[in-house]
Design a protein around this motif. Structure first.
Motif: not given
Length: 250
Positions: A212-220, A180-189, A12-20
């Protein structure tokens, strides 16, 4: 296997992070449409309890996607309804593509240090957009769709760029904060600057912003064929929790 409620949460977090651009609910399935830009934003997510007979639902879904001149794509996670969906798609000749690892990191494990030559925006900045399109080689006819998708994101977001000593943008990515979640997206070097620590610097900056924005977990989510990225995330401390793949109609 991870707890089903955890998988549903991350999906669900993933759906919200890249809405169609458009979403259609169909008996527990989430059908997404974004003019063909990315499989993720143009796929069927069978996340919720389903009552209707599966073969009939597949037929109807195919008709819906065909009317939009889109291939029918299913995202297959350990959390799908009905349970025999993947088997049914396989029997119909749907090909399997894009095996992806979903990974998690408790942010309490990370120590952050001040970083130089990093720019962080909390809105879609033109410089970030230009850099991302260049580094990711986004087709010109897809750029307007991507821009609209990014502007439709509801959760908090940061856009991060890493700059080298000559003023070149060498890496960029974004973080999407929800609860509580920060998701990593579009990571490119930039291909010319890889293996110089820029990717790690980018990821750590996004994680710092999240903490710093109160996230406790990161996902990718990272494709298992992307060995350099897997090595980087493992070094930082991410661990796989489950995986998914796509089933695509030929």
């Amino acid at each position: 296997m991870e707890d089903q409620s955890f998988i549903q949460k991350i999906e669900e977090l993933s759906l919200n992070a890249l809405p169609a651009l458009q979403t259609h609910m169909f008996d527990g399935w989430v059908l997404r449409f974004a003019d063909g830009y990315t499989k993720r934003a143009n796929s069927i997510n069978a996340l919720y309890f389903s009552k209707q007979e599966v073969e009939q639902k597949i037929d109807i879904s195919e008709q819906i996607y065909e009317k939009r001149n889109l291939r029918t794509v299913y995202k297959i996670t350990p959390q799908i309804f009905p349970r025999n969906l993947d088997k049914s798609l396989d029997e119909r000749g749907y090909v399997l593509e894009g095996i992806t690892s979903v990974q998690l990191l408790p942010l309490e494990k990370i120590e952050f240090h001040s970083a130089q030559n990093v720019e962080v925006y909390e809105y879609l900045h033109d410089s970030w957009l230009s850099a991302f399109c260049r580094l990711s080689k986004i087709k010109e006819n897809d750029q307007s769709t991507m821009k609209q998708i990014l502007r439709n994101i509801v959760p908090g977001i940061c856009y991060v760029m890493v700059i080298d000593d000559n003023g070149n943008v060498v890496a960029c990515g974004r973080g999407v904060l929800e609860g509580e979640y920060i998701g990593l997206y579009d990571i490119i070097t930039d291909e010319k600057y890889r293996y110089n620590g820029y990717g790690e610097k980018l990821v750590l900056q996004i994680l710092q912003w999240g903490k710093e924005s109160a996230a406790k977990f990161a996902y990718l989510q990272v494709m298992i064929s992307n060995v350099p990225a897997l090595n980087l995330y493992s070094k930082i401390g991410f661990e796989e929790k489950y995986s998914y793949y796509y089933r695509i109609k030929k």
